[in-house]
Each structure stands twice: as C-alpha cells, then as structure tokens.
Motif scaffolding. Structure first.
Motif, PDB file in Angstrom:
ATOM      1  N   ALA A 146      -6.397   5.047 -10.263  1.00 48.94           N
ATOM      2  CA  ALA A 146      -5.690   5.067  -8.973  1.00 48.94           C
ATOM      3  C   ALA A 146      -4.204   4.783  -9.173  1.00 48.94           C
ATOM      4  CB  ALA A 146      -6.305   4.051  -8.018  1.00 48.94           C
ATOM      5  N   GLU A 147      -3.898   3.900 -10.141  1.00 48.48           N
ATOM      6  CA  GLU A 147      -2.498   3.552 -10.446  1.00 48.48           C
ATOM      7  C   GLU A 147      -1.662   4.791 -10.722  1.00 48.48           C
ATOM      8  OE1 GLU A 147      -0.630   0.922 -10.698  1.00 48.48           O
ATOM      9  OE2 GLU A 147      -2.058  -0.718 -10.370  1.00 48.48           O
ATOM     10  N   ALA A 148      -2.283   5.763 -11.419  1.00 54.71           N
ATOM     11  CA  ALA A 148      -1.543   6.970 -11.809  1.00 54.71           C
ATOM     12  C   ALA A 148      -1.222   7.852 -10.607  1.00 54.71           C
ATOM     13  CB  ALA A 148      -2.339   7.748 -12.857  1.00 54.71           C
ATOM     14  N   PHE A 149      -1.796   7.526  -9.456  1.00 53.37           N
ATOM     15  CA  PHE A 149      -1.555   8.342  -8.256  1.00 53.37           C
ATOM     16  C   PHE A 149      -0.638   7.666  -7.242  1.00 53.37           C
ATOM     17  CE2 PHE A 149      -4.846  10.503 -10.321  1.00 53.37           C
ATOM     18  CZ  PHE A 149      -4.708  11.827  -9.936  1.00 53.37           C
ATOM     19  N   THR A 150      -0.018   6.566  -7.683  1.00 57.11           N
ATOM     20  CA  THR A 150       0.855   5.824  -6.769  1.00 57.11           C
ATOM     21  C   THR A 150       1.967   6.723  -6.208  1.00 57.11           C
ATOM     22  OG1 THR A 150       0.468   3.985  -8.249  1.00 57.11           O
ATOM     23  CG2 THR A 150       2.100   3.636  -6.563  1.00 57.11           C
ATOM     24  N   GLU A 151       2.468   7.626  -7.033  1.00 64.01           N
ATOM     25  CA  GLU A 151       3.614   8.453  -6.605  1.00 64.01           C
ATOM     26  C   GLU A 151       3.185   9.868  -6.225  1.00 64.01           C
ATOM     27  OE1 GLU A 151       6.202   6.462  -6.375  1.00 64.01           O
ATOM     28  OE2 GLU A 151       5.064   4.926  -7.463  1.00 64.01           O
ATOM     29  N   TRP A 152       1.910  10.115  -6.046  1.00 66.46           N
ATOM     30  CA  TRP A 152       1.368  11.458  -5.801  1.00 66.46           C
ATOM     31  C   TRP A 152       1.659  11.936  -4.381  1.00 66.46           C
ATOM     32  CZ3 TRP A 152      -1.121  14.589  -9.281  1.00 66.46           C
ATOM     33  CH2 TRP A 152      -1.862  15.670  -8.786  1.00 66.46           C
ATOM     34  N   VAL A 158       0.806  -1.229   0.000  1.00 59.86           N
ATOM     35  CA  VAL A 158       0.000   0.000   0.000  1.00 59.86           C
ATOM     36  C   VAL A 158       0.841   1.281   0.000  1.00 59.86           C
ATOM     37  CG1 VAL A 158      -2.062  -1.020   1.024  1.00 59.86           C
ATOM     38  CG2 VAL A 158      -0.265  -0.142   2.521  1.00 59.86           C
ATOM     39  N   THR A 159       2.103   1.147  -0.389  1.00 57.38           N
ATOM     40  CA  THR A 159       2.914   2.359  -0.509  1.00 57.38           C
ATOM     41  C   THR A 159       3.207   2.604  -1.990  1.00 57.38           C
ATOM     42  OG1 THR A 159       4.924   1.056  -0.258  1.00 57.38           O
ATOM     43  CG2 THR A 159       4.041   2.049   1.727  1.00 57.38           C
ATOM     44  N   GLY A 160       3.720   3.802  -2.284  1.00 56.86           N
ATOM     45  CA  GLY A 160       4.147   4.077  -3.648  1.00 56.86           C
ATOM     46  C   GLY A 160       5.390   3.251  -3.969  1.00 56.86           C
ATOM     47  N   ASN A 161       5.808   3.280  -5.239  1.00 59.68           N
ATOM     48  CA  ASN A 161       6.990   2.498  -5.605  1.00 59.68           C
ATOM     49  C   ASN A 161       8.266   3.329  -5.574  1.00 59.68           C
ATOM     50  OD1 ASN A 161       5.498   0.130  -6.007  1.00 59.68           O
ATOM     51  ND2 ASN A 161       4.804   0.899  -7.984  1.00 59.68           N
ATOM     52  N   GLN A 162       8.159   4.588  -6.026  1.00 57.55           N
ATOM     53  CA  GLN A 162       9.357   5.433  -6.019  1.00 57.55           C
ATOM     54  C   GLN A 162       9.312   6.547  -4.970  1.00 57.55           C
ATOM     55  OE1 GLN A 162       8.764   5.695 -10.102  1.00 57.55           O
ATOM     56  NE2 GLN A 162       9.424   3.578  -9.903  1.00 57.55           N
ATOM     57  N   TRP A 182      -3.281   6.166   0.046  1.00 57.63           N
ATOM     58  CA  TRP A 182      -4.717   5.819   0.044  1.00 57.63           C
ATOM     59  C   TRP A 182      -5.275   5.581  -1.333  1.00 57.63           C
ATOM     60  CZ3 TRP A 182      -7.530   3.766   3.734  1.00 57.63           C
ATOM     61  CH2 TRP A 182      -6.868   3.642   4.959  1.00 57.63           C
ATOM     62  N   SER A 183      -4.567   6.022  -2.376  1.00 63.12           N
ATOM     63  CA  SER A 183      -5.019   5.617  -3.714  1.00 63.12           C
ATOM     64  C   SER A 183      -4.724   4.131  -3.891  1.00 63.12           C
ATOM     65  CB  SER A 183      -4.339   6.447  -4.812  1.00 63.12           C
ATOM     66  OG  SER A 183      -2.943   6.390  -4.681  1.00 63.12           O
ATOM     67  N   GLN A 184      -3.611   3.673  -3.316  1.00 62.66           N
ATOM     68  CA  GLN A 184      -3.280   2.244  -3.362  1.00 62.66           C
ATOM     69  C   GLN A 184      -4.314   1.430  -2.566  1.00 62.66           C
ATOM     70  OE1 GLN A 184      -1.150   1.888  -5.912  1.00 62.66           O
ATOM     71  NE2 GLN A 184       0.071   0.420  -4.750  1.00 62.66           N
ATOM     72  N   VAL A 185      -4.604   1.888  -1.345  1.00 61.07           N
ATOM     73  CA  VAL A 185      -5.545   1.141  -0.507  1.00 61.07           C
ATOM     74  C   VAL A 185      -6.897   1.034  -1.214  1.00 61.07           C
ATOM     75  CG1 VAL A 185      -6.759   1.056   1.715  1.00 61.07           C
ATOM     76  CG2 VAL A 185      -4.404   1.895   1.624  1.00 61.07           C
ATOM     77  N   GLU A 186      -7.397   2.162  -1.720  1.00 62.06           N
ATOM     78  CA  GLU A 186      -8.724   2.145  -2.356  1.00 62.06           C
ATOM     79  C   GLU A 186      -8.691   1.374  -3.671  1.00 62.06           C
ATOM     80  OE1 GLU A 186     -11.291   2.834  -0.795  1.00 62.06           O
ATOM     81  OE2 GLU A 186     -10.654   4.172   0.805  1.00 62.06           O
ATOM     82  N   LYS A 187      -7.533   1.365  -4.325  1.00 64.07           N
ATOM     83  CA  LYS A 187      -7.405   0.581  -5.553  1.00 64.07           C
ATOM     84  C   LYS A 187      -7.682  -0.898  -5.253  1.00 64.07           C
ATOM     85  CE  LYS A 187      -3.504  -0.988  -7.085  1.00 64.07           C
ATOM     86  NZ  LYS A 187      -2.092  -1.014  -7.436  1.00 64.07           N
ATOM     87  N   SER A 190     -11.466  -1.362  -4.648  1.00 62.95           N
ATOM     88  CA  SER A 190     -12.425  -0.967  -5.670  1.00 62.95           C
ATOM     89  C   SER A 190     -12.769  -2.110  -6.619  1.00 62.95           C
ATOM     90  CB  SER A 190     -11.852   0.206  -6.473  1.00 62.95           C
ATOM     91  OG  SER A 190     -12.748   0.572  -7.488  1.00 62.95           O
ATOM     92  N   ASN A 191     -14.038  -2.198  -7.007  1.00 62.93           N
ATOM     93  CA  ASN A 191     -14.354  -3.122  -8.093  1.00 62.93           C
ATOM     94  C   ASN A 191     -14.824  -2.357  -9.321  1.00 62.93           C
ATOM     95  OD1 ASN A 191     -16.805  -2.507  -6.966  1.00 62.93           O
ATOM     96  ND2 ASN A 191     -16.881  -4.424  -5.793  1.00 62.93           N
ATOM     97  N   GLU A 192     -14.408  -1.101  -9.411  1.00 65.33           N
ATOM     98  CA  GLU A 192     -14.707  -0.299 -10.599  1.00 65.33           C
ATOM     99  C   GLU A 192     -13.431  -0.211 -11.429  1.00 65.33           C
ATOM    100  OE1 GLU A 192     -17.338   3.259  -9.736  1.00 65.33           O
ATOM    101  OE2 GLU A 192     -16.669   2.751  -7.730  1.00 65.33           O
ATOM    102  N   PRO A 193     -13.375  -0.896 -12.600  1.00 64.26           N
ATOM    103  CA  PRO A 193     -12.130  -1.008 -13.357  1.00 64.26           C
ATOM    104  C   PRO A 193     -11.502   0.339 -13.728  1.00 64.26           C
ATOM    105  CG  PRO A 193     -13.872  -2.369 -14.332  1.00 64.26           C
ATOM    106  CD  PRO A 193     -14.492  -1.618 -13.219  1.00 64.26           C
TER     107      PRO A 193
END
Ligand SMILES: Cc1cc2nc3c(=O)[nH]c(=O)nc-3n(C[C@H](O)[C@H](O)[C@H](O)COP(=O)(O)O)c2cc1C
Length: 342
Positions: A241-247, A21-25, A224-229, A232-235
């Motif tokens: 949400a993926e695009a916000f991993t590093e936000w 549930v954390t960002g990658n970079q 929290w974008s990771q957690v909600e990702k 979520s069951n909305e594709p």
C-alpha cells in the motif's frame, strides 16, 4: 458479512478522522492554478447566482456531499447531520455504500434520510464490482426503494479492494454490466472513483454505456491505499500500500481530461477539495458540480449546525471567488478566461 461491513465503515471513519490519509507529494493540482483577479468586476455581489440543477432538481449551490457512510452506529448520526444540513443549504447528498442494506434490515435507518431531506437529490452508492458478486438490477432497485434515492452512483475502487482484507477484485466485464444496469434502472446511474481519478477515455466509455454523471474523485485528497494501510493487519499488503501513496490522476487533471471527452453528462469535480475557491477552480476547469468528502466529516460528527456553518463558509468562498473575477453566474464562471496556470 453485514457486521464486518459495518465494522469496516466504523474503522474508515476513525482512520480518516485521526490518521494521515493523504499522499505526501501528490496534490490535487489546485495550488498550481490561479484566478487572475479582476479589480473592476462590474457586478453586484448580492446578485451573484450559484443556482443550478442536478438530477432534475433545483439546487442553490453546485455542491455535493461525496459518498461517505451509513450502517455503523456513528454513521447514523453523521448521515442525519449531513442530510439536515444539505436540505437547509440546498446541497446534493450522496450516501456511502448501500451494499449492507440489502443484506440486513438492522442498519437501514442510517440510510433512510428522506424525512430529513425531502427536496434535495439523494444518491445511493454501490461498488461497481458488486455487479460481479451477485448484485443485479433487482437488488439495485431495492436499494433505490429503501433509500428513496434520485440516482445510483457506482464506485470504481480497484486498488482499494486489493488492499482491503477480503476485498472483491474481479473487475472483469464491468462495462457491459454497467451498460445493462443503465438500461434496466428507472433512475440515472453515475460512476465515481474514490480518490484516484478517472481519465477522459474511460469516462467516454462509461458515458457510451449509458452513465448520466461522472464524479472524477481525483487524487490529492483522501488516499484509500493509505486508509486501508492503517486498517490492514496483513504485513505484505501494508507494505505494498505504501507504494501507492502517490498514485492516481490529480483532481484538476482528471476534470480537464474528462471535460475533453464528455460534454452532455454532468461532471462532478471532487477529490481533496476543501474550499469554495478550489470549487470555483474545478467549475472553471469544466466541472458542473463539486464534491466534498473528508473535509466535511469532522463537522458531521458534531451537529447539523456545525455542518451548515461549514457549508455556508464554502458557499461564501465560491461567491467571493466569482466576485473576484467578475462572474455573476455559474455559466460565466465556466467560461471565464481568468484561469491561469501558475
Ligand atoms: C469516511 C469515508 C468513507 C467513504 N466511503 C465511501 C463509500 O462508501 N463509497 C464511495 O464511493 N466512496 C467513499 N468514500 C470516498 C469519497 O466519496 C471520496 O471519493 C474520496 O474520499 C475523495 O474525496 P475527498 O478527498 O474529498 O475525501 C469515502 C470517504 C470517506 C472520507
């Protein structure tokens, strides 16, 4: 409604404990900051003081359990363990969102922790956006009364609400409503993010509105974008949400930015803090208090003893860091010239 809130809280705990549930970079920035070791500290380790005060109460450490949970069944165990340990170790304790409290009596015990924590500051929590969805001063007073809290912290979580199914996304005119609420409540009101950080200009606006403390909840820790990702069951939302991993504003940058604009109100440094050494760095950067969220959760699912052991370790790390730079008090840590960017 209440059931869906409680189900969501159970899922949050499950996801946070079991998924990435954390960002990658993105990082908090603490790795890029070092203390210059002082081989001749000229102080007695046994005399190092980390005493402080927060919300009018004395604390043995400048540490806070960040808002996490309440309501769901597991949350009752977690909160009880956290409350007992916080009281014994002299930490402040922030509850998770208390929104469901007003709407149902069923899960109130998980938020009523004063019997376990009679002397420490307890902070109730509510999404600031709820001020646009029917929450007013009267409901906030109810929350304070039910929880016997010393303060209310409003969380700012715009991006999370968009990804969350059925999230509340009207963030218009909140500043004026926060301003009004600060005037109407008898207890101090603070604000926090949930892991994307607060910048100095925004903090200043909030302080001008009457806010008593600012918890930066910066990026580099739980995202929290990771957690909600994961929930979520909305594709489409999952993908977005993926695009916000590093936000977000990294925790260290957020503390520094807020410190430049806020001098009298309490600054809480939090977001991805795992050790007392990072806590010491947060204080040297300008924080008055340090908040721990996800890193304490695992112990909280076990027992209050496990939480206390975890807390004692963080406290020792803080004191060792202070010893390592020759700071005998938090004031000396705050003004140290031994902090350097790597
Ligand atoms: C399981 C869990 C539940 C959370 N629930 C809330 C909440 O109800 N209200 C809130 O303001 N923040 C909530 N947060 C966010 C934390 O208070 C904190 O700001 C964030 O997780 C970043 O800190 P961390 O990296 O130390 O976890 C929650 C965090 C976790 C791990």
């Amino acid at each position: 409604m209440v059931d869906s809130i409680n189900q969501r809280k159970s899922q949050h705990i499950e996801v946070v404990l079991n998924e990435h549930v954390t960002g990658n970079q993105i990082t908090t920035g603490f790795d890029g900051i070092k203390f210059v070791h002082n081989a001749l500290p000229e102080i007695d380790f046994a005399e190092i003081s980390t005493d402080t005060s927060f919300l009018g109460k004395q604390l043995q450490t400048p540490f806070l359990i960040s808002s996490m949970t309440g309501g769901a069944a597991l949350a009752e165990t977690i909160n009880k363990n956290l409350a007992i340990a916080a009281e014994n170790r002299g930490w402040a304790f922030a509850l998770g969102s208390t929104r469901a409290l007003v709407e149902s009596e069923e899960h109130r015990p998980s938020f009523q922790l004063r019997e376990y924590a009679p002397t420490i500051p307890i902070i109730a929590n509510l999404g600031a956006v709820q001020l646009n969805y029917g929450f007013d001063a009267e409901k906030c007073r109810q929350i304070i009364n039910i929880t016997d809290a010393d303060a209310l912290v409003l969380h700012l979580n715009s991006i999370q609400e968009v990804i969350q199914q059925g999230g509340d996304t009207n963030f218009k005119d909140l500043l004026s409503k926060i301003d009004k609420l600060c005037d109407q409540l008898d207890v101090p009101v603070g604000v926090k993010e949930v892991g994307w950080g607060i910048d100095g200009t925004t903090a200043k606006e909030l302080v001008n509105a009457g806010i008593s403390f600012v918890d930066v909840a910066g990026a580099g820790g739980t995202s929290w974008s990771q957690v909600e990702k994961f929930r979520s069951n909305e594709p489409i939302k999952k993908k977005a949400a993926e695009a916000f991993t590093e936000w977000g504003i990294p925790t260290t940058a957020s503390i520094s930015s807020v410190k430049q604009q806020v001098d009298r109100q309490t600054i809480i440094g939090s977001g991805g803090i795992h050790t007392g050494v990072d806590g010491a760095k947060a204080i040297a950067l300008g924080a008055d208090m340090v908040g721990f969220g996800r890193s304490i959760l695992e112990a909280a699912t076990q027992s209050s003893d496990a939480v206390e052991e975890w807390m004692e370790t963080r406290e020792l790390e803080l004191r060792m860091a202070m010893f390592g730079i020759g700071a005998a008090s938090l004031d000396q840590l705050k003004t140290t010239d031994r902090l350097m960017m790597k």
